[in-house]
Each structure stands twice: as C-alpha cells, then as structure tokens.
Enzyme design. Structure first.
Site, PDB file in Angstrom:
ATOM      1  N   VAL A 172      -3.977  -6.311 -22.746  1.00  0.00           N
ATOM      2  CA  VAL A 172      -2.675  -5.712 -22.342  1.00  0.00           C
ATOM      3  C   VAL A 172      -1.846  -6.687 -23.690  1.00  0.00           C
ATOM      4  O   VAL A 172      -0.598  -6.107 -24.066  1.00  0.00           O
ATOM      5  CB  VAL A 172      -1.843  -6.332 -21.136  1.00  0.00           C
ATOM      6  CG1 VAL A 172      -2.523  -5.520 -20.076  1.00  0.00           C
ATOM      7  CG2 VAL A 172      -1.910  -7.780 -20.848  1.00  0.00           C
ATOM      8  N   ASP A 194       6.379  -2.140  -1.179  1.00  0.00           N
ATOM      9  CA  ASP A 194       6.423  -3.426   0.067  1.00  0.00           C
ATOM     10  C   ASP A 194       5.764  -2.515   1.034  1.00  0.00           C
ATOM     11  O   ASP A 194       5.940  -1.417   1.717  1.00  0.00           O
ATOM     12  CB  ASP A 194       7.727  -3.578   0.659  1.00  0.00           C
ATOM     13  CG  ASP A 194       7.795  -4.461   1.623  1.00  0.00           C
ATOM     14  OD1 ASP A 194       6.844  -4.457   2.545  1.00  0.00           O
ATOM     15  OD2 ASP A 194       8.804  -5.455   1.872  1.00  0.00           O
ATOM     16  N   HIS A 195       4.318  -2.932   1.360  1.00  0.00           N
ATOM     17  CA  HIS A 195       3.568  -2.272   2.142  1.00  0.00           C
ATOM     18  C   HIS A 195       3.846  -1.945   3.551  1.00  0.00           C
ATOM     19  O   HIS A 195       3.464  -1.041   4.199  1.00  0.00           O
ATOM     20  CB  HIS A 195       1.915  -2.596   1.877  1.00  0.00           C
ATOM     21  CG  HIS A 195       1.611  -3.717   2.585  1.00  0.00           C
ATOM     22  ND1 HIS A 195       1.893  -5.135   2.052  1.00  0.00           N
ATOM     23  CD2 HIS A 195       0.954  -3.982   3.975  1.00  0.00           C
ATOM     24  CE1 HIS A 195       1.546  -6.042   3.091  1.00  0.00           C
ATOM     25  NE2 HIS A 195       0.898  -5.253   3.964  1.00  0.00           N
ATOM     26  N   GLU A 223      -0.432 -14.107  11.861  1.00  0.00           N
ATOM     27  CA  GLU A 223      -1.438 -13.695  11.174  1.00  0.00           C
ATOM     28  C   GLU A 223      -2.554 -14.824  11.857  1.00  0.00           C
ATOM     29  O   GLU A 223      -2.189 -15.989  12.012  1.00  0.00           O
ATOM     30  CB  GLU A 223      -1.664 -13.836  10.110  1.00  0.00           C
ATOM     31  CG  GLU A 223      -0.507 -12.724   9.251  1.00  0.00           C
ATOM     32  CD  GLU A 223      -0.853 -12.728   7.558  1.00  0.00           C
ATOM     33  OE1 GLU A 223      -1.699 -12.150   7.231  1.00  0.00           O
ATOM     34  OE2 GLU A 223       0.045 -13.239   6.927  1.00  0.00           O
ATOM     35  N   HIS A 258       8.933  -8.400   3.337  1.00  0.00           N
ATOM     36  CA  HIS A 258       8.606  -7.598   4.481  1.00  0.00           C
ATOM     37  C   HIS A 258       9.555  -7.843   5.595  1.00  0.00           C
ATOM     38  O   HIS A 258      10.323  -6.904   6.221  1.00  0.00           O
ATOM     39  CB  HIS A 258       7.368  -8.052   5.138  1.00  0.00           C
ATOM     40  CG  HIS A 258       6.335  -7.944   4.128  1.00  0.00           C
ATOM     41  ND1 HIS A 258       6.125  -6.913   3.196  1.00  0.00           N
ATOM     42  CD2 HIS A 258       5.066  -8.794   3.861  1.00  0.00           C
ATOM     43  CE1 HIS A 258       5.133  -7.167   2.487  1.00  0.00           C
ATOM     44  NE2 HIS A 258       4.329  -8.189   2.723  1.00  0.00           N
TER      45      HIS A 258
HETATM   46  C1  BG6 Z   1       0.956  -9.489   2.064  1.00  0.00           C
HETATM   47  C2  BG6 Z   1       1.243 -11.160   2.211  1.00  0.00           C
HETATM   48  O1  BG6 Z   1       2.150  -9.096   1.531  1.00  0.00           O
HETATM   49  O2  BG6 Z   1       1.025  -9.038   3.553  1.00  0.00           O
HETATM   50  C3  BG6 Z   1      -0.224 -11.560   2.558  1.00  0.00           C
HETATM   51  O3  BG6 Z   1       0.956 -11.355   0.558  1.00  0.00           O
HETATM   52  C4  BG6 Z   1      -0.254 -10.925   4.193  1.00  0.00           C
HETATM   53  O4  BG6 Z   1      -0.149 -12.915   2.513  1.00  0.00           O
HETATM   54  C5  BG6 Z   1      -0.105  -9.478   4.037  1.00  0.00           C
HETATM   55  O5  BG6 Z   1      -1.530 -11.471   4.504  1.00  0.00           O
HETATM   56  C6  BG6 Z   1      -0.005  -9.090   5.543  1.00  0.00           C
HETATM   57  O6  BG6 Z   1      -0.097  -7.687   5.590  1.00  0.00           O
HETATM   58  P1  BG6 Z   1      -0.610  -6.900   6.793  1.00  0.00           P
HETATM   59  O7  BG6 Z   1      -0.582  -5.384   6.556  1.00  0.00           O
HETATM   60  O8  BG6 Z   1      -2.301  -7.446   7.018  1.00  0.00           O
HETATM   61  O9  BG6 Z   1       0.336  -7.298   7.916  1.00  0.00           O
END
Ligand code: BG6
Length: 492
Positions: free
Chosen positions: A89, A180-181, A219, A243
């Site tokens: 890069v 932001d998944h 988690e 999130h």
């Molecule tokens: C991520 C964090 O954005 O989300 C992680 O960086 C976390 O630390 C994860 O484990 C949790 O995502 P999910 O979809 O498994 O709840």
C-alpha cells in the site's frame, strides 16, 4: 439507487488474505452469487502483501465456503471471478499494476466502471490508500465509486476526524459506507417495523408507559487472538461507541416522516444529540466498568484478561461496560436506557428488553405479585419478540399468572453475522446507505464516549472485578437496583 437485480461491479478488497475476508466477505459474496444478486458481471480483486497466484487465491476463496451447504456446485464458477494482486500500500508501482488489472477486468466483465473498494485491514493505511485511489485515477471511471470501511473509525473524536478527512480526499460522504455489522442483523432492522407498523406498540413507546429500556450485548468468548487491538480499545470503544449507540438511537428516535436513508438518519442524529452528557463524578455514577478474571465454565478453567496473549499484565482496559443513559427530550425524559456489554459472560445473547410501567393499582391483592409487562426483542442467538403479560390461572378464583406471547425462532446460522454482511454488501452495491453509520452519527458518538474515557483515564479500578462465566461486576447490578429495577435475564 439502482433497481437492477444483478449488481455489476469490480470489488477490490484490501486485506484479501485476512480473517475478515475469509470468514465473512467471501461467504457473503457467495450467498449473493447463489441468490443471483451477483450475476456474471462482477469481479473481485484480492490484494495483500504476500505473493499469491490467482489459482492459489481461488482455492482459498473456495475453502472459505466449506460450511455452506451445496457450495461445491457453484464454487468453481464463483471463484473464477476472483483475481489476486500482490500489493504494497505504500508503493506507487503497486497501484499502477492494480489499476491496470482493474481496467482489464472492467472491460472483460463489462462492469461499466462501477467500483467498490473494501478496506478490510488495519486503519493506519486507510488515508494513504484513499489518496492513491484518487491520484492514480481509480475513480475516474464513469460508474459508481464506493468505499466500505470497517471499524475502528478512530480511537476518539480527534483521530476519527483525521481518518475521515483523509478518506474524504477521494470519496464524498455519500460514497463512504462505514460498516456496523449490527445494523445488518435481521432483528436490528426489525426495530423500525416493530415500532412503526404496530400502533399498539408505537403509541406506548414513550415515558408515559415505559419504565426503562435495557440493551444487553453479552459474549461468552474472551478476547481470543485480538489482545493487541482490544487492549487499546476496550469494551467502551469496541461495542458501546458503535453497536450500542446505534441500537439506542434506533430505539429512541422519533418516527421519521419517510423510511428513507436521510430521514431515518436525521432522526437518529437527533436522538444521539439528546443523550445526556456526563461529566466528572456523574461518569462514575452512571458508567460501570469491569475486567474479567479467571473462572470456570463447564469444568473448563478460563484465563483472566490480564493473562491473555498480547495483553498488558497490568492492563486497566475494561472488558465490560454497564451504563445508565438518559435521553433528554419530551419522549424520553425520566426513562433510563440501561446498557451492558462484556466478554466472558455467562451467555452469548443480544437482546433489548422494554419494561412497561406497572398497573397503577394491583387489584389482585398484595399477596399476588404481578409480573411486569416486558417486550423483549431477541437479536441473537434467537430472533424474534416475546411479550410478557399476566393472565388468570385456569380454575377457581382470581389467581394471576405470567404468560409469554412468543414470535421467536433460532437465527438461520446461529449467529447472524455472515447474513448481516451479505445484506450490507448488497445494500452498498445498490447504493443504499440506510444501515451504515454516517459521519454525523460517528462523530456524535465519539463526542459522548470521549467524555467517559477522559474520566476513566484519570482513575483506576480494582481489576479484575468479575469472574469469567458470571454476568459482570456487582456494581452493574447495583446500577439498576438503586433505581428499583433488575436486569432482565437473557435468553428467556
Ligand atoms: C465486533 C467486536 O464489532 O463485534 C467484537 O469488535 C465482538 O469484539 C463482535 O466480539 C460481536 O459481534 P457478534 O455479531 O458476534 O455479536
């Protein structure tokens, strides 16, 4: 936004040999291919430093699909769209080669100059890549040019601004898609439908009827192999800044006048602007932090956070946050939004519990305690909603009993992360930014988080303060109990 069913684009993935690409991006693209959202007019270039051939890369891509049912049938055809380009890069030559390959593929697959750049790598090079994308003419084609980036979007407001300014050299705000998944998760997207498509819910959605709202993202896993990143970040930046504040803004926002990206964003931003900002002592009163120590789960001994790989043995980084947020506007005055998130907790669960006020008078007598009305939105591992009500116990007399009305199913793949990526990548290809974080949201979130971090930086807690496999430190329970509430159990 284009209505074309099949999306045409060249997708260039920086960090193409990495974990994110393998675990999430390739399987998600495959799903899109299988469903026909990606037809034959697409190509993917994977780039990273190491020297790989196209064939070797394609084998890796195919290997990443191993958990997908019946993948064999289409795997060869799918992976034939993948090309590998070794890329440094920092080196201009690399960009010249990448540009040549991009132009060739554009022509070969008739991509109409549509280009999606996915930065699936550490953010320190984002600015450099963006400026080269611009200076080397990658975005001089006729089609669309979009950039997807993964968090962290900075470490605080200042660094986020720097990062943003560097990206803006090459892309406009409406071309930047910040993932932001959580926003891709089915039940997070369902919040707006649950609220705005049900008059019995939206009419109660305010401080007259709601006592408190609880958002839990718990988690079971520890930091795994991400100790280096996590020790710098902590739960506040890793989960709350993005999130959790996104979820809170979807819960708290006013109904938008239309379900368009701009209108929804406008309302989310207003909700974030109404968040009460804490200072000094208020931070300690309203924000609880924790760090996991050793523990035992299912007979298995677990390490404490400070013993994890790449973590400072004296680390003061929090792996747990609980907080009481207040939203100072007409709708929410007086309603606490309790949030909590942590690693190495007893359960993996993401859920929102909306606690409604108790009936004003218990006609059924003090000896019969009525269960509260709670609407639980299950995000994962189950998806759906449960409404907790009271009914009469069958038989003689007026004895009450709690019942649950359930619309709950287990999410298609247990944890819906890959599905979330699939939705978000398709949204980006279609030019729909509704479920991405806009800069206005990111900057407001950082402004809020920076205040908390600044106070925490000046004090140390007695870490570790919760056992692996528990539900966090006792202070998190005290936080809700002192207001007369309790944490709603997860996965119930
Ligand atoms: C991520 C964090 O954005 O989300 C992680 O960086 C976390 O630390 C994860 O484990 C949790 O995502 P999910 O979809 O498994 O709840």
């Amino acid at each position: 936004m284009t209505d074309e069913l099949e999306q045409r684009a060249l997708i260039t993935i920086f960090g193409g040999t990495g974990d994110l690409a393998n675990r999430k991006l390739y399987p998600s693209l495959f799903h899109l291919y299988k469903k026909g959202s990606l037809g034959e007019n697409f190509a993917v270039i994977g780039t990273a430093r190491r020297e790989w051939s196209d064939d070797f890369f394609r084998d890796k891509v195919k290997a990443s699909l191993k958990d997908i049912e019946d993948h064999e049938e289409l795997a060869d055809a799918f992976s034939s769209h993948f090309y590998y380009q070794s890329h440094d890069v920092t080196n201009q030559e690399s960009y010249v080669k990448l540009k040549t390959l991009s132009d060739e593929l554009d022509e070969k697959y008739d991509l109409k100059g549509n280009r999606l750049f996915y930065l699936a790598m550490a953010p320190n090079f984002f600015g450099m890549i963006a400026s080269r994308i611009k200076s080397e003419g990658f975005v001089d084609t006729e089609g669309f040019h979009r950039l997807i980036i993964e968090k962290p979007f900075g470490h605080d407001l200042k660094s986020a601004e720097e990062l943003n300014n560097s990206l803006r050299q090459a892309f406009n705000e409406d071309e930047i898609y910040r993932i932001d998944h959580y926003l891709g998760k089915e039940m997070i997207q369902n919040i707006s439908v649950i609220r705005f498509a049900n008059s019995i819910i939206e009419s109660l959605w305010n401080n007259r009827y709601i006592d408190n709202i609880q958002v839990t993202l718990s988690e079971v896993l520890g930091v795994e192999d991400r100790g280096k990143y996590y020790d710098e970040s902590g739960a506040l930046r890793d989960m709350v800044q993005n999130h959790i504040l996104q979820i809170v803004s979807l819960l708290a926002m006013e109904p938008p006048i239309k379900l368009t990206t701009e209108e929804i964003r406008h309302e989310k931003v207003r909700a974030l602007r109404s968040l009460r900002v804490y200072e000094g002592k208020e931070v300690h009163q309203n924000f609880i932090r924790g760090q996991y120590g050793e523990g035992e789960v299912d007979g298995k001994e677990l390490k404490g956070y400070r013993q994890e790989e790449n973590v400072d043995p004296h680390s003061n980084t929090e792996t747990f946050v609980a907080a009481k947020l207040m939203i100072d506007n007409f709708r929410w005055t007086g309603v606490p939004f309790y949030i909590r998130t942590g690693k190495r907790l007893a359960d993996k669960a993401t859920q929102i519990a909306i606690h409604f006020k108790n009936v004003p008078l218990n006609l059924f007598g003090q000896q019969q305690s009525l269960g509260g009305n709670v609407l639980v939105i299950h995000i994962q591992p189950n998806e759906g909603i449960t409404l907790h009500l009271n009914v009469k116990e069958p038989g003689q007399g007026m004895v009450t009993m709690p019942v649950n009305l359930d619309y709950v199913h287990s999410s298609p793949d247990g944890m819906n992360t890959p599905e979330a990526y699939e939705k978000l990548i398709l949204d980006c290809l279609r030019g729909d930014a509704t479920y991405f974080s806009h800069w206005d949201e990111v900057s407001l979130s950082w402004r809020f988080i920076d205040q908390i971090a600044a106070v925490w930086n000046t004090t140390k807690d007695h870490f570790p303060n919760y056992k692996s496999g528990s539900m966090g430190p006792k202070e998190a329970d005290d936080l809700v109990q002192r207001d007369g509430f309790y944490w709603f159990p997860v996965n119930e």
